[in-house]
Motif scaffolding. Structure first.
Motif, mmCIF file in Angstrom:
data_model
loop_
_atom_site.group_PDB
_atom_site.id
_atom_site.type_symbol
_atom_site.label_atom_id
_atom_site.label_comp_id
_atom_site.label_asym_id
_atom_site.label_seq_id
_atom_site.Cartn_x
_atom_site.Cartn_y
_atom_site.Cartn_z
ATOM 1 N N ARG A 1 76.919 -48.559 20.047
ATOM 2 C CA ARG A 1 75.636 -48.676 19.351
ATOM 3 C C ARG A 1 74.471 -48.314 20.275
ATOM 4 O O ARG A 1 73.352 -48.119 19.800
ATOM 5 C CB ARG A 1 75.455 -50.078 18.797
ATOM 6 N N ASP A 2 74.740 -48.228 21.597
ATOM 7 C CA ASP A 2 73.666 -47.954 22.545
ATOM 8 C C ASP A 2 73.967 -46.801 23.507
ATOM 9 O O ASP A 2 73.165 -46.502 24.384
ATOM 10 C CB ASP A 2 73.330 -49.215 23.340
ATOM 11 N N LEU A 3 75.109 -46.161 23.380
ATOM 12 C CA LEU A 3 75.557 -45.056 24.232
ATOM 13 C C LEU A 3 75.742 -45.471 25.691
ATOM 14 O O LEU A 3 75.833 -44.633 26.573
ATOM 15 C CB LEU A 3 74.630 -43.839 24.135
ATOM 16 N N VAL A 4 75.798 -46.781 25.939
ATOM 17 C CA VAL A 4 76.076 -47.326 27.263
ATOM 18 C C VAL A 4 77.385 -48.107 27.229
ATOM 19 O O VAL A 4 78.267 -47.911 28.051
ATOM 20 C CB VAL A 4 74.917 -48.224 27.759
ATOM 21 N N ASN A 5 77.503 -48.987 26.269
ATOM 22 C CA ASN A 5 78.683 -49.827 26.112
ATOM 23 C C ASN A 5 79.572 -49.238 25.013
ATOM 24 O O ASN A 5 79.095 -48.997 23.900
ATOM 25 C CB ASN A 5 78.262 -51.256 25.743
ATOM 26 N N TRP A 6 80.853 -49.029 25.347
ATOM 27 C CA TRP A 6 81.778 -48.362 24.442
ATOM 28 C C TRP A 6 82.982 -49.240 24.150
ATOM 29 O O TRP A 6 83.448 -49.969 25.016
ATOM 30 C CB TRP A 6 82.255 -47.039 25.056
ATOM 31 N N ARG A 7 83.472 -49.116 22.925
ATOM 32 C CA ARG A 7 84.653 -49.860 22.490
ATOM 33 C C ARG A 7 85.684 -48.852 21.989
ATOM 34 O O ARG A 7 85.370 -47.980 21.187
ATOM 35 C CB ARG A 7 84.258 -50.833 21.376
ATOM 36 N N PHE A 8 86.915 -48.976 22.470
ATOM 37 C CA PHE A 8 88.013 -48.108 22.055
ATOM 38 C C PHE A 8 88.462 -48.497 20.646
ATOM 39 O O PHE A 8 88.714 -49.667 20.374
ATOM 40 C CB PHE A 8 89.175 -48.245 23.044
ATOM 41 N N LEU A 9 88.558 -47.510 19.739
ATOM 42 C CA LEU A 9 89.001 -47.763 18.362
ATOM 43 C C LEU A 9 90.437 -47.318 18.109
ATOM 44 O O LEU A 9 91.125 -47.904 17.289
ATOM 45 C CB LEU A 9 88.087 -47.050 17.356
ATOM 46 N N GLY A 10 90.859 -46.256 18.756
ATOM 47 C CA GLY A 10 92.200 -45.737 18.531
ATOM 48 C C GLY A 10 92.257 -44.262 18.865
ATOM 49 O O GLY A 10 91.354 -43.711 19.499
ATOM 50 N N TYR A 11 93.337 -43.630 18.421
ATOM 51 C CA TYR A 11 93.531 -42.196 18.644
ATOM 52 C C TYR A 11 93.635 -41.483 17.298
ATOM 53 O O TYR A 11 94.229 -42.003 16.361
ATOM 54 C CB TYR A 11 94.828 -41.941 19.416
ATOM 55 N N ALA A 12 93.082 -40.273 17.234
ATOM 56 C CA ALA A 12 93.232 -39.470 16.025
ATOM 57 C C ALA A 12 94.615 -38.824 15.978
ATOM 58 O O ALA A 12 95.085 -38.450 14.912
ATOM 59 C CB ALA A 12 92.157 -38.388 15.966
ATOM 60 N N LEU A 13 95.273 -38.731 17.119
ATOM 61 C CA LEU A 13 96.552 -38.035 17.200
ATOM 62 C C LEU A 13 97.512 -38.832 18.073
ATOM 63 O O LEU A 13 97.244 -39.044 19.251
ATOM 64 C CB LEU A 13 96.310 -36.648 17.812
#
Length: 177
Positions: free
Chosen positions: A10-22
């Motif tokens: 939401r801030d381009l600083v802190n990231w959360r892994f959601l999964g893989y597309a492949l």
């Protein structure tokens, strides 16, 4: 593999892994390292990630295969993969406000075409040169429309790295690089 990691911020600083597309790239024996064949270092390149009308899209190149289209209604997946009818080198896709979908691709010489409604092919007769090679654009394009203006960013890898950008008030140009 797995490939095409999907992250959220939401801030381009802190990231959360959601999964893989492949979860696996199984397009033949070279990708499974069978029969003495190898596709090592020749996997997925230059993905273009887009969201439109409740669907997430990733358009990406796979060496020695056509461009692949991934779709999901949730960025965490599940994702489906469909090969496009042809390869569009380092493409970027724009869902324009006129209801049409455009792809740009290339290195130095930049091409544009309208995509078919299923997004798997170029509309016949719509492909043309957008920006000639001598204008100084690179590859790995990103295509945006912001407040009525069209923008293209690219990467130039020969010699000193630089990031040429172009803009135009209309798709037909003129394009200022």
């Amino acid at each position: 593999m797995p490939g095409l990691p999907i992250l959220h911020s939401r801030d381009l600083v802190n990231w959360r892994f959601l999964g893989y597309a492949l979860d696996r790239l199984d397009l033949g024996p070279e990708f499974r390292l069978e029969e003495g064949r190898s596709a090592y270092g020749q996997g997925i390149w230059a993905p273009s990630f887009r969201h439109h009308n409740g669907t997430f899209y990733i358009f990406s190149n796979v060496n020695n295969h056509t461009t692949q289209l991934f779709r999901a209604t949730n960025p965490a997946g599940p994702w489906t993969r469909t090969p496009m009818k042809r390869s569009l080198h380092d493409l970027s896709v724009l869902f324009d406000d006129d209801g049409k979908v455009y792809a740009v691709w290339g290195y130095r010489g930049i091409r544009i075409a309208e995509l078919t409604p299923d997004l798997l092919d170029v509309v016949p007769g719509s492909e043309r040169e957008l920006i000639p090679p001598a204008a100084g654009m690179g590859e790995g394009l990103h295509f945006y429309k912001i407040r009525g203006m069209y923008y293209l960013t690219s990467a130039w890898f020969t010699g000193e790295m630089r990031l040429p950008t172009a803009r135009a008030a209309r798709l037909t140009g003129p394009w200022e690089v």
